[in-house]
Structures are given as C-alpha cells and as structure tokens.
Design an enzyme around this catalytic site. Structure first.
Site, mmCIF file in Angstrom:
data_model
loop_
_atom_site.group_PDB
_atom_site.id
_atom_site.type_symbol
_atom_site.label_atom_id
_atom_site.label_comp_id
_atom_site.label_asym_id
_atom_site.label_seq_id
_atom_site.Cartn_x
_atom_site.Cartn_y
_atom_site.Cartn_z
ATOM 1 N N HIS A 1 0.268 0.502 -10.047
ATOM 2 C CA HIS A 1 -0.614 -0.670 -9.198
ATOM 3 C C HIS A 1 -1.067 -1.842 -10.189
ATOM 4 C CE1 HIS A 1 -3.302 -0.727 -5.495
ATOM 5 N NE2 HIS A 1 -3.068 -1.923 -5.820
ATOM 6 N N GLU B 1 -2.389 7.851 -5.387
ATOM 7 C CA GLU B 1 -2.501 7.265 -6.874
ATOM 8 C C GLU B 1 -3.958 7.501 -7.138
ATOM 9 O OE1 GLU B 1 -3.207 2.597 -5.973
ATOM 10 O OE2 GLU B 1 -1.269 3.465 -6.312
ATOM 11 N N ARG C 1 0.938 -1.247 -0.001
ATOM 12 C CA ARG C 1 0.006 -0.028 0.088
ATOM 13 C C ARG C 1 0.741 1.195 0.019
ATOM 14 N NH1 ARG C 1 -3.180 -2.740 -1.852
ATOM 15 N NH2 ARG C 1 -5.185 -3.194 -0.966
#
Length: 331
Positions: A297, A265, A236
């Site tokens: 991601h 993000e 994370r």
C-alpha cells in the site's frame, strides 16, 4: 487557543504537523497511537481530532466524542469506508477525508507497475539471481504503447493514470459511473466494466470500496478478461476476490498481476515481521506467487503526498471548528 489532538502520527510525519501548527497558530498534541475506545478520553478539552485509520473504526467511540464536545473527525487519507457514516452523523460527528493528496504519485506508480509486468521484471530478477543471463522467450517483454488499457474508476487518480498511459501511446478505455466531460481525447468511456475489460491488455483499478463493487473482480470477471492480460490494483483490496485471482493466474487465464493493496492488509501493513509467521493463508499465497508483484500500500507514498495528507487533514479539522462544516465532509 484552538487545540487539536492528532492520532496516528509517526516520527516521520511529526515535523509536518509541527509546521502546520506553527503556521496556523493552533496547539496540536500528537501521538503515534490510534484513536480507540480506551484512549478516547484524551480528547477531553480539545476542539478537534485528526486520525489516520487503516482498519474498521469502532463506532462506540462516536458517543464518547459527542460527550467530550468533539464535532468532527478528520481522516488524513482518502479512504473513509472504515467508518459507519450514519452512526457518526447520529452523534453529530462530521467525518472528513483528504480526497486528493497527490494523484500523480499513484498514477506514476501504476505506470511503473505496468512496465514491470509487461517487461517481466520479476521473472528477470529471478533469472539474474540464479545467474541465468540468457535471452529466452519466457522473459521477452511487450511494448506498452501497443497495448489497450482499461481504467476502472476514472476519478482524479484514474484520469491521471489514463493520461500517462495515453502519453505512452496506449489506447485507453475506461468505466466510471460518473463519466467526466471533455476527456474524449484521453479516454474512451464504455457503458460497463465488462465492455471496458474485454479487449484490454492491461486493467487498472482505481475505484473506492463500496458495497456495490465488493469483490467486483471475481471468477466471473476474470473469465471475461483476455488470457494474456495484466491486472493492476492500486485502489482498494476489497475490489478483488484474491482466491479467485490466484486460481485465474494458476489456470493461465491472466498473465500476471501487480497488487498494491490487499483486502485484509490492516493486520500486517504497515509493520515488519522478519521472524514471525504470516498466518493469513491468502496473504501468504499472494506474497509467494510467481505471477503476483506485491507492494504494501505504498503507491501514494511520496514526500508530496505525506505533506498534503497532513496539511489537508488538519485544514479540514480547523474548517469544521470555525464554520461547522467542511468542503471535504463525507457524511
């Protein structure tokens, strides 16, 4: 017939939803929209709701769901830090997640990131782009198997990553507040994060986001790491104080970093902005930093993961509708 409203379904993922719907004889309505306070009325008349949130969820939606008779929200990812779980519970809303959709996908991506860092792939690519084909010390790599790797967060993903590093010949240490039994042949647990990282050549993060570990990796933590060590984050974004990381890299306190996540993000990921200015100063810095390899991601992003996220998320929706609870509930 049972009816489920499925939010956040992209064109790519729609076929998986359709296959699940046919297999389970459940009517599923799909939309690419996220669930918001403005469109929550669409769920009226449905039995369940599935979502795929990547940003903070508006808690004002919970009373509306209760009003429409909805008793659950199934999050089709592992992350549930976006939700106020207590407010959901107060309104009789069960939140479920997909705790494991493909640990192998993220673990393999972690290994790839480690190899790219230690073999200086980003710098090599830059040299090649400039037609500089020399063998010079600055692009000379290291052997992964000779390294000590610290796995911070030894859950399903962290343990799988530890096994892969072990197979390369690495010495693997780690920290987790809830250490697993019978894995001493793979990983040597340390009593705290500081003990795990102090002699590590590579530190890889696989922790969930909690209040306790917010910005756990900050200036103080970076000062405790080896000066030639590498940092990988496929966990994370909030685990890292990005400003402190950039300063540590600029001051040569760390060798390099590979980041698949960034704390803020959600403003940009997923999305495409070829002709738009990135206004987030920290994001701009990491995107253009010579010692940071960034990916949006996508460590999880394999065909296996996409299928499992859809199927498991909808399975949990149906489970709550039929039984009143789920093995994947997080509140």
């Amino acid at each position: 017939m049972t009816r489920i409203y499925c939010f956040g379904v992209t064109q790519e993922r729609a076929p998986f939803v359709q296959k699940w719907s046919k297999k389970n004889n459940v009517e599923v309505t799909m939309t690419s929209e996220s669930l918001t306070i403005n469109n929550v009325k669409k769920v009226k008349g449905y039995d369940g709701v599935s979502i795929a949130e990547i940003a903070k969820f508006n808690s004002d939606i919970y009373p509306k769901l209760k009003e429409y008779g909805i008793k659950q929200l199934s999050q089709r990812t592992a992350g549930f830090d976006y939700f106020d779980l207590e407010k959901a519970k107060e309104n009789g809303i069960i939140i479920t997640n997909v705790p494991s959709y493909s640990p192998e996908s993220i673990a393999e991506f972690t290994i790839m990131s480690a190899l790219q860092l230690v073999r200086k792939q980003k710098l090599l690519a830059d040299h090649v782009a400039k037609h500089d084909f020399r063998w010079v010390p600055e692009v000379r790599g290291r052997v992964l198997g000779n390294m000590t790797v610290a796995v911070i967060g030894v859950g399903r993903i962290g343990l799988q990553a530890a096994k892969l590093f072990k197979n390369f010949g690495c010495t693997v240490v780690g920290y987790d507040p809830y250490p697993k039994d019978n894995v001493s042949d793979v990983i040597n647990y340390k009593e705290n994060v500081q003990s795990a990282i102090k002699d590590a050549d590579i530190v890889t993060l696989h922790m969930p986001a909690t209040d306790e570990n917010y910005h756990l990796f900050n200036k103080d933590m970076f000062n405790k790491m080896k000066k030639d060590s590498y940092l990988i984050n496929a966990g994370r974004g909030s685990l890292i104080n990005i400003e402190d990381l950039i300063n540590a890299l600029d001051e040569n306190k760390l060798a390099a970093a590979a980041l698949d996540v960034y704390e803020k993000e959600a403003t940009y990921v997923p999305g495409t902005y070829p002709n738009k200015e990135i206004k987030d100063n920290d994001f701009n810095k990491l995107l253009h930093h010579s010692k940071i390899t960034y990916t949006p991601h996508c460590a999880y992003y394999t065909d296996e993961s996409v299928k499992n996220m859809i199927y498991s998320g909808l399975d949990s929706t149906l489970e709550v509708i039929k039984t009143g609870s789920s093995k994947n509930r997080v509140n």
